[in-house]
Design a protein around this motif. Structure first.
Motif, PDB file in Angstrom:
ATOM      1  N   GLN A  96       0.845  -1.199   0.000  1.00  0.00           N
ATOM      2  CA  GLN A  96       0.000   0.000   0.000  1.00  0.00           C
ATOM      3  C   GLN A  96       0.878   1.246   0.000  1.00  0.00           C
ATOM      4  OE1 GLN A  96      -3.421   0.588   0.098  1.00  0.00           O
ATOM      5  NE2 GLN A  96      -3.034   2.758   0.224  1.00  0.00           N
ATOM      6  N   TYR A 140       0.820   5.351   0.596  1.00  0.00           N
ATOM      7  CA  TYR A 140       0.024   6.391   1.243  1.00  0.00           C
ATOM      8  C   TYR A 140       0.446   7.750   0.699  1.00  0.00           C
ATOM      9  CZ  TYR A 140      -1.091   2.640   4.496  1.00  0.00           C
ATOM     10  OH  TYR A 140      -1.516   1.460   5.048  1.00  0.00           O
ATOM     11  N   SER A 160       4.669  11.229   0.882  1.00  0.00           N
ATOM     12  CA  SER A 160       3.312  11.670   1.216  1.00  0.00           C
ATOM     13  C   SER A 160       3.220  13.125   1.643  1.00  0.00           C
ATOM     14  CB  SER A 160       2.776  10.841   2.396  1.00  0.00           C
ATOM     15  OG  SER A 160       2.921   9.483   2.174  1.00  0.00           O
ATOM     16  N   ARG A 204      -8.613  14.387   3.421  1.00  0.00           N
ATOM     17  CA  ARG A 204      -8.799  13.146   2.665  1.00  0.00           C
ATOM     18  C   ARG A 204      -7.553  12.243   2.706  1.00  0.00           C
ATOM     19  NH1 ARG A 204      -9.554  16.789  -1.113  1.00  0.00           N
ATOM     20  NH2 ARG A 204      -8.343  15.656  -2.653  1.00  0.00           N
ATOM     21  N   ASP A 223      -5.037   8.931   3.234  1.00  0.00           N
ATOM     22  CA  ASP A 223      -5.018   7.498   2.973  1.00  0.00           C
ATOM     23  C   ASP A 223      -4.690   6.740   4.255  1.00  0.00           C
ATOM     24  OD1 ASP A 223      -5.241   7.813   0.062  1.00  0.00           O
ATOM     25  OD2 ASP A 223      -3.222   8.651   0.235  1.00  0.00           O
ATOM     26  N   LEU A 224      -4.088   7.459   5.209  1.00  0.00           N
ATOM     27  CA  LEU A 224      -3.676   6.861   6.479  1.00  0.00           C
ATOM     28  C   LEU A 224      -3.814   7.896   7.584  1.00  0.00           C
ATOM     29  CD1 LEU A 224      -2.279   4.556   8.140  1.00  0.00           C
ATOM     30  CD2 LEU A 224      -0.094   5.642   7.516  1.00  0.00           C
ATOM     31  N   ARG A 266     -12.559   6.178   6.805  1.00  0.00           N
ATOM     32  CA  ARG A 266     -12.666   5.370   5.581  1.00  0.00           C
ATOM     33  C   ARG A 266     -11.289   5.121   4.978  1.00  0.00           C
ATOM     34  NH1 ARG A 266     -18.198   6.064   2.876  1.00  0.00           N
ATOM     35  NH2 ARG A 266     -19.435   6.731   4.640  1.00  0.00           N
ATOM     36  N   CYS A 267     -10.290   5.108   5.835  1.00  0.00           N
ATOM     37  CA  CYS A 267      -8.935   4.841   5.404  1.00  0.00           C
ATOM     38  C   CYS A 267      -8.259   3.997   6.483  1.00  0.00           C
ATOM     39  CB  CYS A 267      -8.164   6.144   5.175  1.00  0.00           C
ATOM     40  SG  CYS A 267      -7.932   7.130   6.662  1.00  0.00           S
ATOM     41  N   ASP A 268      -7.032   3.599   6.232  1.00  0.00           N
ATOM     42  CA  ASP A 268      -6.284   2.850   7.233  1.00  0.00           C
ATOM     43  C   ASP A 268      -6.020   3.740   8.436  1.00  0.00           C
ATOM     44  OD1 ASP A 268      -6.203   0.776   5.433  1.00  0.00           O
ATOM     45  OD2 ASP A 268      -4.081   0.993   4.938  1.00  0.00           O
TER      46      ASP A 268
END
Length: 147
Positions: A3, A5, A34, A107, A109-110, A138-140
């Motif tokens: 994955q 991020y 990131s 927003r 991703d982590l 709604r992400c890790d």
């Protein structure tokens, strides 16, 4: 394939895991290239009836975090692998303000947060921010444990 991020949010709580959360966020942001946002919410509940100037409280809170995490923030800002680093401080009810005003607009991703280790009694009444984030984002979500 691992994955990647692209956007990492680190929730700072002023507790014993804060530096570990910031350090973990820095390492992951550098490894993934990131965007990195550090966020902190000043709990407004104790101050709601007192007429406190929340804007001034946030300015002071941000200054305190900048001092406490100076080396980590400087390293993140000077790391060419990290395109942008931001620190945002808001006042409000912690879980709601953290998710709606800080995390959702970014927003990520982590999301990285710390474990505070509340007593069983306190957990029953106030809950856990890390549990809230695990259940609602709604992400890790990565929870950094206390040492």
């Amino acid at each position: 394939m691992a994955q990647r991020y692209g956007r990492i949010f680190a929730a700072l709580d002023g507790a014993s895991t804060q530096a570990a959360v910031a350090q973990r966020a820095l390492a992951l942001a550098a490894d993934n290239g990131s965007l990195l946002t550090f966020g902190h919410v000043i709990d407004s509940v104790p101050y709601e009836a007192s007429g406190v100037d929340f804007e001034a409280l946030c300015v002071e809170g941000k200054k305190r975090i900048e001092e406490e995490l100076r080396d980590i923030l400087e390293e993140a800002r000077n790391n060419s692998a990290i395109p942008a680093v931001d620190l945002v401080v808001r006042a409000g009810r912690i879980a709601d303000t953290l998710s709606r005003q800080l995390i959702e607009p970014f927003r990520p991703d982590l999301v990285i947060c710390g474990e505070r280790g509340l007593s069983n009694i306190k957990y029953v009444f106030v809950g856990s921010v890390s549990t809230y984030l695990i259940r609602n984002m709604r992400c890790d979500v990565l929870v950094v444990k206390q040492e």
